[in-house]
Design an enzyme around this catalytic site. Sequence first.
Site, PDB file in Angstrom:
ATOM      1  N   HIS A 131       9.178  -6.232  12.869  1.00  0.00           N
ATOM      2  CA  HIS A 131       9.875  -5.093  12.356  1.00  0.00           C
ATOM      3  C   HIS A 131      11.477  -5.034  12.344  1.00  0.00           C
ATOM      4  O   HIS A 131      11.737  -6.377  13.024  1.00  0.00           O
ATOM      5  CB  HIS A 131       9.701  -3.916  12.934  1.00  0.00           C
ATOM      6  CG  HIS A 131       8.227  -3.304  12.921  1.00  0.00           C
ATOM      7  ND1 HIS A 131       7.167  -3.702  13.234  1.00  0.00           N
ATOM      8  CD2 HIS A 131       7.863  -2.267  11.974  1.00  0.00           C
ATOM      9  CE1 HIS A 131       5.860  -3.016  12.756  1.00  0.00           C
ATOM     10  NE2 HIS A 131       6.535  -2.372  11.963  1.00  0.00           N
ATOM     11  N   LYS A 135      13.773  -1.307  15.899  1.00  0.00           N
ATOM     12  CA  LYS A 135      12.694  -0.603  16.308  1.00  0.00           C
ATOM     13  C   LYS A 135      12.683  -0.596  17.816  1.00  0.00           C
ATOM     14  O   LYS A 135      12.859  -1.747  18.513  1.00  0.00           O
ATOM     15  CB  LYS A 135      11.560  -1.291  15.821  1.00  0.00           C
ATOM     16  CG  LYS A 135       9.986  -0.724  16.046  1.00  0.00           C
ATOM     17  CD  LYS A 135       8.950  -1.043  15.162  1.00  0.00           C
ATOM     18  CE  LYS A 135       7.595  -0.455  15.469  1.00  0.00           C
ATOM     19  NZ  LYS A 135       7.773   0.852  15.434  1.00  0.00           N
TER      20      LYS A 135
END
Length: 247
Positions: A131, A135
């Site tokens: 990600h 995140k």
Amino acid sequence: MTSIGIYGSLGRMGQAIIEVAPSLGARVAGGADAQDDPAPIAAKADVLVDFSAASALDAHLAAARAAGTPIVIGTTGLSAKQHEAIDAAAQEIAVLQTGNTSVGVNLLARLVRDAAARLGGDWDVEIVEMHHHHKADAPSGTALMLGEAAASGMGTTLGEARVTDRAGLVGARAEGTIGMASLRGGSVVGDHTVIFAGQGERIELTHRADDRAIFARGAVRAALWLAGQKPGRYTMDSVLGDAVLGA
């Protein structure tokens, strides 16, 4: 037209939901963010969608319960105690909690469960996710969902099988475990690969998200479905049903 209230309306997912909702036949009733009182929007909307932060979930659940408003929870990084709070809320209102609202990811979870059940214990299972660098939680909620699907197919639980730390001299891979690795960097929306490694061959099942709108569309679809449900705890499988392949 069903009205949706958004917790985390100023975030990436909140903004994506606001953008796609009208095209799916939903009206955005408004939103609440950090420092906002969650109660007014809970009383105003037909259904709530929460993509805020795990630290805010308790207040959002309390507001939803007080107003009797169904809520879709897409926030990840939840604790065991928060899952117990969701179970308690589901006694009074309809609650859908998921690690991912994408149709493709939920189909992937079905494939992973089936593959794990059919391949058996001779195949090792590893999950790799990546990600964007903003995140905060790891492994991702989606990786945990895929891990739970694999564990179900293997006849165990993710709590028993999960391995996330292999730093140092840890020895050979333990049979029946599910390895999980998290990568973070750049602007990656979300990549997830489940690897089934056998003797002399390997199967890799991958989903790559190129546009955050796929999660927003799934969240709106879930909200529209949940608005008409009785109290209980639901999943995206409940929403998609047998129609997932044609979604």
